[in-house]
Design an enzyme around this catalytic site. Sequence first.
Site, PDB file in Angstrom:
ATOM      1  N   ASP A 256       0.879  -1.170   0.000  1.00 37.59           N
ATOM      2  CA  ASP A 256       0.000   0.000   0.000  1.00 37.59           C
ATOM      3  C   ASP A 256       0.913   1.216   0.000  1.00 37.59           C
ATOM      4  OD1 ASP A 256      -1.553   2.231   0.692  1.00 37.59           O
ATOM      5  OD2 ASP A 256      -2.941   1.030   1.888  1.00 37.59           O
TER       6      ASP A 256
ATOM      7  N   LYS B 117      -0.351  14.652 -10.893  1.00 36.06           N
ATOM      8  CA  LYS B 117       0.464  14.211 -12.036  1.00 36.06           C
ATOM      9  C   LYS B 117       1.493  15.277 -12.418  1.00 36.06           C
ATOM     10  CE  LYS B 117      -1.503  10.204 -12.382  1.00 36.06           C
ATOM     11  NZ  LYS B 117      -0.789   8.963 -12.015  1.00 36.06           N
TER      12      LYS B 117
ATOM     13  N   TYR C  72      -6.238  15.523  -8.944  1.00 35.27           N
ATOM     14  CA  TYR C  72      -5.638  14.539  -9.851  1.00 35.27           C
ATOM     15  C   TYR C  72      -4.600  15.196 -10.767  1.00 35.27           C
ATOM     16  CZ  TYR C  72      -5.185  10.681 -13.144  1.00 35.27           C
ATOM     17  OH  TYR C  72      -4.672   9.660 -13.928  1.00 35.27           O
TER      18      TYR C  72
ATOM     19  N   THR D 234     -10.415   1.913 -17.903  1.00 37.74           N
ATOM     20  CA  THR D 234     -10.121   1.156 -16.679  1.00 37.74           C
ATOM     21  C   THR D 234     -11.142   1.548 -15.613  1.00 37.74           C
ATOM     22  OG1 THR D 234      -8.704   2.852 -15.705  1.00 37.74           O
ATOM     23  CG2 THR D 234      -7.603   1.242 -17.135  1.00 37.74           C
TER      24      THR D 234
HETATM   25  P1  NAP Z   1      -7.129   1.268 -12.020  1.00 39.18           P
HETATM   26  O1  NAP Z   1      -7.549   0.187 -12.941  1.00 39.18           O
HETATM   27  O2  NAP Z   1      -8.119   1.841 -11.074  1.00 39.18           O
HETATM   28  O3  NAP Z   1      -5.853   0.738 -11.224  1.00 39.18           O
HETATM   29  C1  NAP Z   1      -5.281   1.507 -10.190  1.00 39.18           C
HETATM   30  C2  NAP Z   1      -4.368   0.597  -9.396  1.00 39.18           C
HETATM   31  O4  NAP Z   1      -3.758   1.369  -8.341  1.00 39.18           O
HETATM   32  C3  NAP Z   1      -5.123  -0.557  -8.708  1.00 39.18           C
HETATM   33  O5  NAP Z   1      -4.322  -1.699  -8.741  1.00 39.18           O
HETATM   34  C4  NAP Z   1      -5.286  -0.034  -7.296  1.00 39.18           C
HETATM   35  O6  NAP Z   1      -5.444  -1.062  -6.326  1.00 39.18           O
HETATM   36  C5  NAP Z   1      -3.936   0.639  -7.139  1.00 39.18           C
HETATM   37  N1  NAP Z   1      -3.887   1.502  -5.963  1.00 39.18           N
HETATM   38  C6  NAP Z   1      -4.691   2.537  -5.621  1.00 39.18           C
HETATM   39  N2  NAP Z   1      -4.347   3.024  -4.427  1.00 39.18           N
HETATM   40  C7  NAP Z   1      -3.299   2.274  -3.990  1.00 39.18           C
HETATM   41  C8  NAP Z   1      -2.510   2.279  -2.822  1.00 39.18           C
HETATM   42  N3  NAP Z   1      -2.724   3.157  -1.822  1.00 39.18           N
HETATM   43  N4  NAP Z   1      -1.500   1.387  -2.723  1.00 39.18           N
HETATM   44  C9  NAP Z   1      -1.278   0.499  -3.704  1.00 39.18           C
HETATM   45  N5  NAP Z   1      -2.002   0.407  -4.820  1.00 39.18           N
HETATM   46  C10 NAP Z   1      -3.009   1.299  -4.961  1.00 39.18           C
HETATM   47  O7  NAP Z   1      -6.573   2.523 -12.822  1.00 39.18           O
HETATM   48  P2  NAP Z   1      -5.583   2.665 -14.094  1.00 39.18           P
HETATM   49  O8  NAP Z   1      -6.286   3.506 -15.061  1.00 39.18           O
HETATM   50  O9  NAP Z   1      -5.026   1.356 -14.490  1.00 39.18           O
HETATM   51  O10 NAP Z   1      -4.443   3.590 -13.434  1.00 39.18           O
HETATM   52  C11 NAP Z   1      -3.092   3.194 -13.336  1.00 39.18           C
HETATM   53  C12 NAP Z   1      -2.237   4.457 -13.422  1.00 39.18           C
HETATM   54  O11 NAP Z   1      -2.370   5.036 -14.726  1.00 39.18           O
HETATM   55  C13 NAP Z   1      -2.646   5.542 -12.421  1.00 39.18           C
HETATM   56  O12 NAP Z   1      -1.485   6.156 -11.890  1.00 39.18           O
HETATM   57  C14 NAP Z   1      -3.411   6.535 -13.289  1.00 39.18           C
HETATM   58  O13 NAP Z   1      -3.384   7.824 -12.768  1.00 39.18           O
HETATM   59  C15 NAP Z   1      -2.620   6.417 -14.587  1.00 39.18           C
HETATM   60  N6  NAP Z   1      -3.314   6.891 -15.787  1.00 39.18           N
HETATM   61  C16 NAP Z   1      -4.493   6.335 -16.154  1.00 39.18           C
HETATM   62  C17 NAP Z   1      -5.117   6.803 -17.320  1.00 39.18           C
HETATM   63  C18 NAP Z   1      -6.415   6.217 -17.784  1.00 39.18           C
HETATM   64  O14 NAP Z   1      -7.020   6.795 -18.728  1.00 39.18           O
HETATM   65  N7  NAP Z   1      -6.881   5.106 -17.229  1.00 39.18           N
HETATM   66  C19 NAP Z   1      -4.523   7.817 -18.080  1.00 39.18           C
HETATM   67  C20 NAP Z   1      -3.316   8.354 -17.664  1.00 39.18           C
HETATM   68  C21 NAP Z   1      -2.719   7.874 -16.527  1.00 39.18           C
HETATM   69  P3  NAP Z   1      -6.911  -1.577  -5.855  1.00 39.18           P
HETATM   70  O15 NAP Z   1      -7.371  -2.532  -6.927  1.00 39.18           O
HETATM   71  O16 NAP Z   1      -6.627  -2.217  -4.547  1.00 39.18           O
HETATM   72  O17 NAP Z   1      -7.792  -0.364  -5.774  1.00 39.18           O
END
Ligand code: NAP
Length: 238
Positions: free
Chosen positions: A63, A171, A167, A202
């Site tokens: 975490d 970033k 957010y 996601t």
């Molecule tokens: P996601 O599917 O919601 O995955 C987020 C992950 O982060 C999950 O595994 C979640 O774990 C974990 N997490 C959250 N809080 C945490 C903590 N305190 N300690 C450890 N793990 C934690 O979202 P995603 O879209 O794949 O996001 C991944 C990254 O990409 C993020 O940094 C996001 O900002 C970035 N991003 C996403 C997008 C997009 O369009 N999706 C675009 C640009 C950047 P749990 O399953 O336990 O909640």
Amino acid sequence: MSATTDGIAFVTGANKGIGFEAARGIAKAGYVLLLAGRNPEAGRQAAANLATEGLDVRFVELDVTRAESISAAAARIEADFGKLDVLVNNAGITDSHDGPPSRARVDAIERVLRTNFLGAVATAQAMLPLLRKSDAGRIVNVSSDLGSITRHGDPTWKYATVKVLGYCASKAALNMFSVQLAFELKDQGIKVNSVNPGFTATDLNRHRGQQTVEEGWSGNPAMLTCCGRRSHGHGDRG
Ligand code: NAP
């Protein structure tokens, strides 16, 4: 387990979404992949799913908001492998009480910064002694278009209306961390980059993203390049 010369990669928040796909892509590139997640059940299941593809993937509980969890993960990697080659700071959240700067709740901004920015900083700091034992350490911070201050100043930008203060600030701060850490480590053989997967479907955005996680990670050659196996250049692109 004794120290190994294989590449060791650690991806945070890898039980689902972009992190899961990053874990798959990096493991396919030949690394021993340490799949980190805060929920042991979900994390073990995700690691088991990738193992069925013949990949060497092991679950590590983490975490990123809990200092003792971060130090336990670092201690485990030290004990099992003695080094780390790639750290991907991927764990991230949004918050339903985050929003436009005039009314985003301060406690929501704080939660988002704690995970997306401070969590990445704390994890990188804890892993640095292990990355220094690598021949070519890499830190990859998963950032976003939304972290660009320049683009937020352009009213014609396609995401100009997405003014979610916590957010976006998290970033932008993460990008600052990448640039400053890259500078600090530039003579120590460790490269630091921010990467932008693009708007990806996601749980984070209730699957409103316009591309798949495969397109967000495997379909983007810059991602693996930053992780080192295809890295030819020098310096950072944070
Ligand atoms: P996601 O599917 O919601 O995955 C987020 C992950 O982060 C999950 O595994 C979640 O774990 C974990 N997490 C959250 N809080 C945490 C903590 N305190 N300690 C450890 N793990 C934690 O979202 P995603 O879209 O794949 O996001 C991944 C990254 O990409 C993020 O940094 C996001 O900002 C970035 N991003 C996403 C997008 C997009 O369009 N999706 C675009 C640009 C950047 P749990 O399953 O336990 O909640």
